[in-house]
Design an enzyme around this catalytic site. Structure first.
Site, PDB file in Angstrom:
ATOM      1  N   ASP A   1      -1.348   1.563  -3.892  1.00 16.30           N
ATOM      2  CA  ASP A   1      -2.230   0.613  -4.575  1.00 16.30           C
ATOM      3  C   ASP A   1      -3.569   1.241  -4.944  1.00 16.30           C
ATOM      4  O   ASP A   1      -4.520   0.526  -5.299  1.00 16.30           O
ATOM      5  CB  ASP A   1      -2.434  -0.652  -3.731  1.00 16.30           C
ATOM      6  CG  ASP A   1      -2.991  -0.358  -2.351  1.00 16.30           C
ATOM      7  OD1 ASP A   1      -2.794   0.769  -1.850  1.00 16.30           O
ATOM      8  OD2 ASP A   1      -3.628  -1.255  -1.757  1.00 16.30           O
TER       9      ASP A   1
ATOM     10  N   LYS B   1     -11.549  -0.097  -0.153  1.00 17.39           N
ATOM     11  CA  LYS B   1     -11.642   1.347  -0.303  1.00 17.39           C
ATOM     12  C   LYS B   1     -11.124   1.687  -1.693  1.00 17.39           C
ATOM     13  O   LYS B   1     -10.393   0.916  -2.293  1.00 17.39           O
ATOM     14  CB  LYS B   1     -10.882   2.071   0.790  1.00 17.39           C
ATOM     15  CG  LYS B   1      -9.429   1.691   0.966  1.00 17.39           C
ATOM     16  CD  LYS B   1      -8.900   2.373   2.217  1.00 17.39           C
ATOM     17  CE  LYS B   1      -7.420   2.102   2.435  1.00 17.39           C
ATOM     18  NZ  LYS B   1      -7.180   0.825   3.122  1.00 17.39           N
TER      19      LYS B   1
ATOM     20  N   ASP C   1      -5.966   2.660  -3.352  1.00 10.43           N
ATOM     21  CA  ASP C   1      -7.210   2.548  -2.586  1.00 10.43           C
ATOM     22  C   ASP C   1      -7.418   3.734  -1.649  1.00 10.43           C
ATOM     23  O   ASP C   1      -8.518   3.959  -1.162  1.00 10.43           O
ATOM     24  CB  ASP C   1      -7.315   1.210  -1.835  1.00 10.43           C
ATOM     25  CG  ASP C   1      -6.186   0.985  -0.865  1.00 10.43           C
ATOM     26  OD1 ASP C   1      -5.251   1.811  -0.796  1.00 10.43           O
ATOM     27  OD2 ASP C   1      -6.216  -0.054  -0.147  1.00 10.43           O
ATOM     28  N   ARG C   2      -6.354   4.493  -1.386  1.00 10.63           N
ATOM     29  CA  ARG C   2      -6.520   5.691  -0.561  1.00 10.63           C
ATOM     30  C   ARG C   2      -6.668   6.914  -1.450  1.00 10.63           C
ATOM     31  O   ARG C   2      -6.249   6.892  -2.611  1.00 10.63           O
ATOM     32  CB  ARG C   2      -5.298   5.902   0.331  1.00 10.63           C
ATOM     33  CG  ARG C   2      -5.097   4.795   1.331  1.00 10.63           C
ATOM     34  CD  ARG C   2      -3.954   5.145   2.257  1.00 10.63           C
ATOM     35  NE  ARG C   2      -3.780   4.096   3.251  1.00 10.63           N
ATOM     36  CZ  ARG C   2      -3.192   4.271   4.422  1.00 10.63           C
ATOM     37  NH1 ARG C   2      -2.707   5.463   4.740  1.00 10.63           N
ATOM     38  NH2 ARG C   2      -3.081   3.282   5.264  1.00 10.63           N
TER      39      ARG C   2
ATOM     40  N   SER D   1       0.805  -1.212   0.000  1.00 11.10           N
ATOM     41  CA  SER D   1       0.000   0.000   0.000  1.00 11.10           C
ATOM     42  C   SER D   1       0.841   1.265   0.000  1.00 11.10           C
ATOM     43  O   SER D   1       1.646   1.486  -0.891  1.00 11.10           O
ATOM     44  CB  SER D   1      -0.942  -0.047   1.188  1.00 11.10           C
ATOM     45  OG  SER D   1      -1.815   1.040   1.148  1.00 11.10           O
ATOM     46  N   HIS D   2       0.683   2.058   1.055  1.00 10.49           N
ATOM     47  CA  HIS D   2       1.339   3.370   1.122  1.00 10.49           C
ATOM     48  C   HIS D   2       2.782   3.272   1.597  1.00 10.49           C
ATOM     49  O   HIS D   2       3.474   4.277   1.636  1.00 10.49           O
ATOM     50  CB  HIS D   2       0.559   4.261   2.083  1.00 10.49           C
ATOM     51  CG  HIS D   2       0.401   3.633   3.436  1.00 10.49           C
ATOM     52  ND1 HIS D   2      -0.446   2.571   3.646  1.00 10.49           N
ATOM     53  CD2 HIS D   2       1.003   3.875   4.606  1.00 10.49           C
ATOM     54  CE1 HIS D   2      -0.357   2.196   4.907  1.00 10.49           C
ATOM     55  NE2 HIS D   2       0.514   2.964   5.511  1.00 10.49           N
TER      56      HIS D   2
ATOM     57  N   ASP E   1      -2.816   6.518  -3.406  1.00 10.67           N
ATOM     58  CA  ASP E   1      -1.615   5.939  -2.795  1.00 10.67           C
ATOM     59  C   ASP E   1      -1.025   4.802  -3.632  1.00 10.67           C
ATOM     60  O   ASP E   1      -1.423   4.583  -4.782  1.00 10.67           O
ATOM     61  CB  ASP E   1      -1.933   5.450  -1.375  1.00 10.67           C
ATOM     62  CG  ASP E   1      -2.758   4.170  -1.391  1.00 10.67           C
ATOM     63  OD1 ASP E   1      -3.557   3.985  -2.335  1.00 10.67           O
ATOM     64  OD2 ASP E   1      -2.606   3.354  -0.463  1.00 10.67           O
TER      65      ASP E   1
HETATM   66  C1  G16 Z   1      -4.722  -0.396   5.774  1.00 12.82           C
HETATM   67  C2  G16 Z   1      -6.113  -0.884   5.975  1.00 12.82           C
HETATM   68  C3  G16 Z   1      -6.968   0.245   6.460  1.00 12.82           C
HETATM   69  C4  G16 Z   1      -6.368   0.882   7.679  1.00 12.82           C
HETATM   70  C5  G16 Z   1      -4.956   1.311   7.389  1.00 12.82           C
HETATM   71  C6  G16 Z   1      -4.207   1.888   8.584  1.00 12.82           C
HETATM   72  O1  G16 Z   1      -4.703   0.526   4.743  1.00 12.82           O
HETATM   73  O2  G16 Z   1      -6.644  -1.399   4.783  1.00 12.82           O
HETATM   74  O3  G16 Z   1      -8.230  -0.263   6.701  1.00 12.82           O
HETATM   75  O4  G16 Z   1      -7.106   1.987   8.075  1.00 12.82           O
HETATM   76  O5  G16 Z   1      -4.231   0.216   6.929  1.00 12.82           O
HETATM   77  O6  G16 Z   1      -3.860   0.880   9.420  1.00 12.82           O
HETATM   78  P1  G16 Z   1      -2.874   1.099  10.620  1.00 12.82           P
HETATM   79  O7  G16 Z   1      -3.377   2.302  11.377  1.00 12.82           O
HETATM   80  O8  G16 Z   1      -2.995  -0.187  11.385  1.00 12.82           O
HETATM   81  O9  G16 Z   1      -1.496   1.357  10.072  1.00 12.82           O
HETATM   82  P2  G16 Z   1      -3.749   0.337   3.502  1.00 12.82           P
HETATM   83  O10 G16 Z   1      -4.070   1.475   2.594  1.00 12.82           O
HETATM   84  O11 G16 Z   1      -2.361   0.392   4.102  1.00 12.82           O
HETATM   85  O12 G16 Z   1      -4.093  -1.009   2.979  1.00 12.82           O
END
Ligand code: G16
Length: 543
Positions: A279, A376, A281-282, A113-114, A277
């Site tokens: 992938d 998302k 999704d953000r 992801s990010h 971001d």
């Molecule tokens: C993931 C989850 C999200 C979550 C985020 C932050 O996002 O899919 O539902 O809100 O992590 O998680 P944390 O606060 O535990 O770091 P992504 O975009 O990284 O897949």
């Protein structure tokens, strides 16, 4: 096709976090590391004869070799068909869309992801189920259990497939189809939003900057914004996915997308700014001189849902993660629909959407989406805002201020303390939890604490219980301090402190956010002692 059995041993630390297994690339490149986890997924799924698997990632370093490994293992496991995005690319929401549309058993997303990419960056793998959504905890727990007892994995000898040419190939008895990663997703977006109105908006001279952050969102934004919607070329910047994201930290918030924020604050700001971001999704939504908080974005989308054709009939309900501000709750109350509060992690929304209880979901971590897929969806949120801007004829700032005037403003901020020593972070949370019973009812620094607990969630659909989902300290005026440890980091621990204060009076809606929340931040430090215990002068990132 002869299946080869490879002896292996359990590897420690393969427990999926908030969103799949995320580790440093070097760890994923260790012998058997990826294979063990993939076999653990397949063991959990059982017999896959006749089934379809969707496979793709955000294009980061190790994406391509990982896909070749997984394709050979899928052939050994008896899948009938694997659908792979061209170039190994599929954004997370696009994979969710393809799984649902093509009736697949599930999908494997390769993304951290990010988190930063490149040989020194992070890699990740996540299994999504037949509904297109992240596997629920009972499945991720089963996968983890498999990683603890694994003794062998299965693969076949076969050459690499050509990931860059659309079409079908055979890998043993497996049919591999390299598909256009954008087509199914773009078609779905065209059904949900008023593309005609958005096209007219751009044709009328409306200007926009979409920052793809050199991640997977670029191809989707190019095809939909500059292609289908006629936005001028150059609307999308950083639109080519790179294995190291061009050195960007592909996390769309005002800190990491500083270039976009500076543009939107400057004299040549376009009408609208947005980013997605790693992938895709953000999302981040920005107007001239105003960055919309994700919590406000969810609330504004909920309040205006019916402007988009896909939601013209109204919404069934809203869900938000616990640390996300209560702005959406006020909209849901006004609409007379339910609002659910879930633990952090998109996977907790899946049951609510599958059961038809909610239409819209959102998280403070720049995630917004709806039941059109089970992830998302960054570009979806951007398209919703474009649809709203086209329908209302108002600029972003006016829409946000109008929303606050009607519903009140939830001042909101997240303070992250990144890469903290893991034991210190765990001890901080343990000590904080031990204090909770003595906090309720106390008045500290002028705040009276109404509730202090460790958030627990009972899923209303399958009644599964998730404990220990973050500490909440809620004041009698609704202001909140929330603390939890991130489940997505790969280095030490990240402590997240969330601060929220509600203000009904429009005359008090123009304070600087950090100023408005300074009292709560000081109280959080007094109670939890983050700076004192971690030796940090302050948060590493404030959003
Ligand atoms: C993931 C989850 C999200 C979550 C985020 C932050 O996002 O899919 O539902 O809100 O992590 O998680 P944390 O606060 O535990 O770091 P992504 O975009 O990284 O897949």
């Amino acid at each position: 096709m002869s299946v080869r059995t490879i002896a292996t041993q359990p590897i420690d630390g393969q427990r999926p976090g908030t969103s799949g297994l995320r580790k440093k690339v070097v760890e994923f490149c260790r012998p058997h590391y990826l294979e063990n986890f993939v076999q653990a997924i397949f063991n959990t799924l059982g017999d896959c004869a006749g089934q379809t698997l969707v496979l793709g990632g955000d294009g980061r370093y190790f994406n391509r070799p990982a896909i070749q490994i997984i394709v050979r293992m899928a052939a050994a496991h008896g899948f009938e068909r694997v659908l792979v995005g061209q170039g190994g690319i599929l954004s997370t929401p696009a994979l969710s869309c393809v799984v649902r549309k093509r009736g697949a058993l599930g999908g494997i997303i390769l993304s951290a992801s990010h988190n930063p990419g490149g040989p020194d960056g992070d890699f990740g793998i996540k299994y999504n189920a037949a509904n297109g959504g992240p596997a629920p905890e009972k499945i991720t727990d089963a996968i983890y259990a498999q990683t603890r007892s694994i003794g062998q994995y299965f693969t076949i000898d076969a050459p690499d497939i050509d990931l860059d040419t659309l079409g079908a190939a055979s890998v043993g008895a497996l049919r591999v189809e390299v598909i256009d990663p954008v087509a199914d997703y773009a078609e779905l977006m065209g059904e949900l939003f008023d593309f005609g109105a958005i096209r007219a908006l751009f044709a009328g001279g409306f200007t926009m900057c979409f920052d793809g952050m050199c991640a997977v969102g670029g191809p989707y934004a190019h095809a939909i914004l500059e292609g289908a919607l006629g936005a001028p070329r150059g609307t999308v910047i950083n639109g080519v996915p790179l294995e190291d994201f061009g050195g960007h930290h592909p996390d769309p918030n005002p800190v990491n997308a500083a270039e976009l924020i500076a543009l939107m604050d400057g004299p040549s700001a376009p009408d609208f700014g947005a980013a997605s971001d790693g992938d895709a999704d953000r999302n981040m939504i920005v107007g001239r001189g105003i960055a919309v908080t994700p919590s406000d974005s969810l609330a504004i989308i909920a309040a205006n849902a019916t402007v988009a054709p896909g939601y013209a009939g109204g919404i069934k309900g809203v869900a938000r993660s616990m640390p996300t501000s209560g702005a959406a709750d006020r909209v849901a109350a006004a609409l007379g629909v339910p609002c659910y509060e879930t633990p952090t992690g998109w996977k907790f929304f899946g049951n609510l959407m599958d059961a038809g209880l909610v239409t819209l979901c959102g998280e403070e971590s720049y995630g917004t989406g709806s039941d059109h897929v089970r992830e998302k969806d960054g570009l979806w949120a951007v398209l919703f805002w474009l649809n709203l801007l086209a329908a209302s004829g108002k600029p972003v700032g006016q829409i946000v201020r109008g929303h606050w005037a009607r519903f009140g403003r939830n001042y909101y901020s997240r303070h992250d303390y990144e890469a903290v020593e893991s034991n210190a972070a765990a001890q901080l949370m343990a000590d904080l939890r031990a204090q909770l019973p003595s906090l309720a009812g106390r008045t500290m620094d002028g705040h009276t604490i109404a509730l202090a607990d460790d958030f627990a969630y009972t899923d209303p659909v399958d009644h599964s219980v998730s404990l220990g989902q973050g500490v909440r300290i809620i004041m009698d005026d609704g202001s909140r301090i929330v603390l939890r440890l991130s489940g997505t980091g790969t280095e030490g621990a990240t402590i997240r402190l969330y601060l929220e204060k509600y203000e009904a009076d429009p005359a008090r809606h123009d304070f600087d956010t950090q100023t408005a929340l300074a009292g709560l931040a000081a109280l959080a430090e007094r109670i939890a002692g983050i700076a004192a215990r971690t030796g940090r002068g302050g948060p590493s990132v404030i959003t």
